[in-house]
Each structure stands twice: as structure tokens, then as C-alpha cells.
Design a protein around this motif. Structure first.
Motif, mmCIF file in Angstrom:
data_model
loop_
_atom_site.group_PDB
_atom_site.id
_atom_site.type_symbol
_atom_site.label_atom_id
_atom_site.label_comp_id
_atom_site.label_asym_id
_atom_site.label_seq_id
_atom_site.Cartn_x
_atom_site.Cartn_y
_atom_site.Cartn_z
ATOM 1 N N THR A 3 0.842 -1.199 0.000
ATOM 2 C CA THR A 3 0.000 0.000 0.000
ATOM 3 C C THR A 3 0.874 1.245 0.000
ATOM 4 O O THR A 3 1.666 1.444 0.936
ATOM 5 C CB THR A 3 -0.911 0.025 1.242
ATOM 6 O OG1 THR A 3 -1.732 -1.147 1.251
ATOM 7 C CG2 THR A 3 -1.789 1.274 1.246
ATOM 8 N N PRO A 4 0.764 2.113 -1.002
ATOM 9 C CA PRO A 4 1.557 3.347 -0.999
ATOM 10 C C PRO A 4 1.237 4.196 0.229
ATOM 11 O O PRO A 4 0.086 4.291 0.657
ATOM 12 C CB PRO A 4 1.117 4.052 -2.284
ATOM 13 C CG PRO A 4 0.600 2.960 -3.166
ATOM 14 C CD PRO A 4 -0.045 1.973 -2.225
ATOM 15 N N LEU A 5 2.274 4.797 0.786
ATOM 16 C CA LEU A 5 2.131 5.630 1.971
ATOM 17 C C LEU A 5 2.796 6.972 1.717
ATOM 18 O O LEU A 5 3.992 7.041 1.448
ATOM 19 C CB LEU A 5 2.778 4.947 3.184
ATOM 20 C CG LEU A 5 2.859 5.757 4.486
ATOM 21 C CD1 LEU A 5 1.471 6.114 4.983
ATOM 22 C CD2 LEU A 5 3.620 4.978 5.547
ATOM 23 N N GLU A 33 -7.168 5.406 -5.228
ATOM 24 C CA GLU A 33 -7.620 4.342 -4.345
ATOM 25 C C GLU A 33 -6.426 3.564 -3.799
ATOM 26 O O GLU A 33 -5.415 3.389 -4.465
ATOM 27 C CB GLU A 33 -8.548 3.384 -5.097
ATOM 28 C CG GLU A 33 -9.902 3.988 -5.439
ATOM 29 C CD GLU A 33 -10.847 2.954 -6.022
ATOM 30 O OE1 GLU A 33 -10.534 1.745 -5.940
ATOM 31 O OE2 GLU A 33 -11.875 3.361 -6.576
ATOM 32 N N GLY A 34 -6.580 3.114 -2.567
ATOM 33 C CA GLY A 34 -5.584 2.209 -1.996
ATOM 34 C C GLY A 34 -4.312 2.854 -1.517
ATOM 35 O O GLY A 34 -3.286 2.185 -1.388
ATOM 36 N N ILE A 35 -4.328 4.169 -1.227
ATOM 37 C CA ILE A 35 -3.136 4.796 -0.660
ATOM 38 C C ILE A 35 -3.438 5.234 0.770
ATOM 39 O O ILE A 35 -4.598 5.409 1.156
ATOM 40 C CB ILE A 35 -2.642 6.007 -1.479
ATOM 41 C CG1 ILE A 35 -3.586 7.210 -1.329
ATOM 42 C CG2 ILE A 35 -2.455 5.637 -2.938
ATOM 43 C CD1 ILE A 35 -3.001 8.495 -1.877
ATOM 44 N N GLU A 36 -2.396 5.377 1.560
ATOM 45 C CA GLU A 36 -2.517 5.931 2.905
ATOM 46 C C GLU A 36 -1.809 7.280 2.939
ATOM 47 O O GLU A 36 -0.743 7.442 2.319
ATOM 48 C CB GLU A 36 -1.872 5.012 3.934
ATOM 49 C CG GLU A 36 -2.662 3.766 4.265
ATOM 50 C CD GLU A 36 -2.044 3.015 5.432
ATOM 51 O OE1 GLU A 36 -2.151 3.507 6.583
ATOM 52 O OE2 GLU A 36 -1.445 1.965 5.193
ATOM 53 N N LEU A 242 -1.069 17.740 -1.721
ATOM 54 C CA LEU A 242 -2.178 17.062 -2.386
ATOM 55 C C LEU A 242 -1.736 16.546 -3.751
ATOM 56 O O LEU A 242 -2.066 15.414 -4.143
ATOM 57 C CB LEU A 242 -3.367 18.004 -2.527
ATOM 58 C CG LEU A 242 -4.660 17.430 -3.137
ATOM 59 C CD1 LEU A 242 -5.120 16.192 -2.372
ATOM 60 C CD2 LEU A 242 -5.749 18.488 -3.131
ATOM 61 N N ALA A 243 -0.969 17.355 -4.484
ATOM 62 C CA ALA A 243 -0.475 16.930 -5.793
ATOM 63 C C ALA A 243 0.455 15.730 -5.663
ATOM 64 O O ALA A 243 0.433 14.811 -6.496
ATOM 65 C CB ALA A 243 0.250 18.089 -6.475
ATOM 66 N N ILE A 244 1.285 15.712 -4.621
ATOM 67 C CA ILE A 244 2.178 14.566 -4.384
ATOM 68 C C ILE A 244 1.337 13.316 -4.132
ATOM 69 O O ILE A 244 1.614 12.245 -4.684
ATOM 70 C CB ILE A 244 3.110 14.852 -3.192
ATOM 71 C CG1 ILE A 244 4.112 15.961 -3.561
ATOM 72 C CG2 ILE A 244 3.862 13.591 -2.783
ATOM 73 C CD1 ILE A 244 4.927 16.462 -2.399
ATOM 74 N N CYS A 245 0.321 13.441 -3.303
ATOM 75 C CA CYS A 245 -0.529 12.287 -3.008
ATOM 76 C C CYS A 245 -1.232 11.785 -4.271
ATOM 77 O O CYS A 245 -1.329 10.571 -4.493
ATOM 78 C CB CYS A 245 -1.576 12.662 -1.965
ATOM 79 S SG CYS A 245 -0.886 13.048 -0.333
ATOM 80 N N GLN A 246 -1.669 12.705 -5.094
ATOM 81 C CA GLN A 246 -2.367 12.295 -6.312
ATOM 82 C C GLN A 246 -1.436 11.654 -7.323
ATOM 83 O O GLN A 246 -1.867 10.853 -8.159
ATOM 84 C CB GLN A 246 -3.082 13.506 -6.921
ATOM 85 C CG GLN A 246 -4.268 13.949 -6.078
ATOM 86 C CD GLN A 246 -4.846 15.305 -6.486
ATOM 87 O OE1 GLN A 246 -4.124 16.150 -7.052
ATOM 88 N NE2 GLN A 246 -6.112 15.536 -6.214
#
Length: 249
Positions: A3-5, A33-36, A242-246
Motif C-alpha cells: 500500500t503506498p504511503l 484508491e488504496g493509498i494511505e 495534495l499533488a504529491i498524493c495524487q
């Protein structure tokens, strides 16, 4: 499948307003989907963050913890206290703790054990200085730091640890390890873990830290052994983080 974190370490920065801004932004954000996603704010903001993040995918982490559960340790915070505020993760061994506050491998290990003992997920930070890299000692230093901890854990404890590789020379400097440099170290850590257990190595989450930002995150996260990022300065900017998470999708 790991799971990506994505983790944001605010260090001694932030404000009540920033906590609220993150809560609003991530309540409305569409994430892969599927990230923390975890935010590590300073201790005074943990309760405010717990409330602000209640309706968001954001989880809470602590920047450090004392190895003991209670006692006469003025200015310290225990893992049990952190759990009361909804904290799920704890950083241990960050280079700033090692360098500025003289936390050695033994102290890092004690903090990691304390985190595990109360159900927190420890994020073990490792990394080399510029002098050590220039001397060709990167893997020696990194694997010493990893090995000191992992060799002392029980087999059932090892899968609960997340490892963040942070080249010290790239933290807060604007310099970043190339994706190839980062991948080489990550692969070395995973291969080292395979000496204990191949299944453990395959499931271990490895994060890259060291000036990850919205511009380089996608390329770093595309590397096969990089499962996420421990983000410093860019995690203080809502849109950038937010951009990094996306980019992890």
C-alpha cells in the motif's frame, strides 16, 4: 501488493490555521484508491488535527516518542499518550533527531520498541551524510542503521516497521537523490531484508524522503522499490502535498 504511503512531516512548523486548511482540502479531495496519507504535526496540534481530519482520509503521526510509558521526564511524550489522540504512526530515527539531539542507534531502537508496544506503526528513518556518500559508504551506513533495529526485533515485529530512506544531504536543501540513486538504495534495503525472510522483504514498505516535491514525486514513486514518500517542506503547502498524493495513483 504494498500500500503506498505518503507522509507529511511538518517538523517544528505549522499552525492551527494550517491544520484546518488541510482538513478542508482533504475532505473534498479525490485521492487514488488504496493509498494511505499521514500527517506528522507538532505535538500541540495533534488534538486539533484529530478533529479537523475526522472526515478525511488523513491519518495522524507523531514526530517522536519517549521510550518509557510514563515517569519523571519533563517535556517528553509517551506512546500511550499519543494513542489517546488517535495517533497511528510514529517517526523514529529522523536525521534531525540523530544529529541535533544525539539519538544513537540504541535510542532509536528503544523508541521503535515503545511504538510497537502500544500498537503504533514506527517509521524508521535512515540515511547517509554527504561526506559518507562521497566516501562511497552509503549502503554501509544505511544497512547498519537498518540492521541494528531489524536484527533485534522478533520475526513477528519486523513486518510492522516502515522504513524511510532520507539522504541527509537532500533534506531541506532542495537537492534530491535521482530516481536511480534512490532506487538503488531502496533495492539494497529490500535485498538485505530478504536475508531474514523473502516474504518480509516483498511486503516491506519503503519511503523516500529528501526534498520530494510536486515536481519530482511522480518519477520517484514510479521506481519499483519506492512505496511512498516522507515529505518535509512540501507537506506544509496544501496544494503541493495534495499533488504529491495524487501522483501516487
Amino acid at each position: 501488493m504494498r500500500t503506498p504511503l505518503l507522509a507529511g512531516n511538518w517538523k517544528m512548523n505549522g499552525s492551527a490555521d494550517l491544520v484546518e486548511a488541510f482538513g478542508r482540502a482533504f475532505a473534498e479531495a479525490e485521492l487514488p484508491e488504496g493509498i494511505e496519507v499521514v500527517i506528522f504535526p507538532p505535538f500541540p496540534y495533534l488534538d486539533a488535527a484529530r478533529r479537523a481530519f475526522a472526515d478525511t482520509p488523513l491519518r495522524l503521526g507523531a514526530q517522536s516518542l519517549n521510550p518509557l510509558h510514563s515517569g519523571a521526564h519533563t517535556g517528553e511524550v509517551s506512546g500511550r499518550m499519543l494513542c489517546e489522540f488517535g495517533v497511528r504512526y510514529a517517526l523514529v530515527g529522523h536525521s534531525e533527531r540523530r544529529q541535533l539531539y544525539r539519538e544513537g542507534d540504541a535510542q532509536v531502537f528503544d523508541r521503535l520498541l515503545a511504538a510497537l508496544s502500544v500498537g503504533l506503526t514506527p517509521v524508521l528513518c535512515v540515511g547517509e551524510t554527504l561526506e559518507e556518500r562521497d566516501a562511497g559508504r552509503t549502503m554501509e551506513v544505511v544497512l547498519r542503521q537498518v540492521g541494528f533495529v531489524m536484527s533485534r526485533l522478533e520475526p513477528e515485529q519486523r513486518p510492522r516497521v516502515v522504513i524511510a530512506y532520507e539522504p541527509v544531504w537532500a533534506i531541506g536543501t532542495g537537492r534530491t537523490a535521482t530516481p536511480e540513486q534512490a532506487q538503488e538504495v531502496m533495492a539494497g534495503i529490500r535485498d538485505y531484508q530478504a536475508s531474514y525472510d523473502r516474504e518480509l522483504a516483498d511486503g516491506l514498505r519503503l519511503l523516500y524522503g529528501g526534498s520530494m516535491n510536486a515536481g519530482n514525486a511522480a518519477e520517484l514513486l514510479a521506481q519499483p522499490d519506492i512505496d511512498g514518500g516522507l515529505v518535509g517542506g512540501a507537506s506544509l503547502k496544501v496544494d503541493d502535498f495534495l499533488a504529491i498524493c495524487q501522483s501516487a495513483g
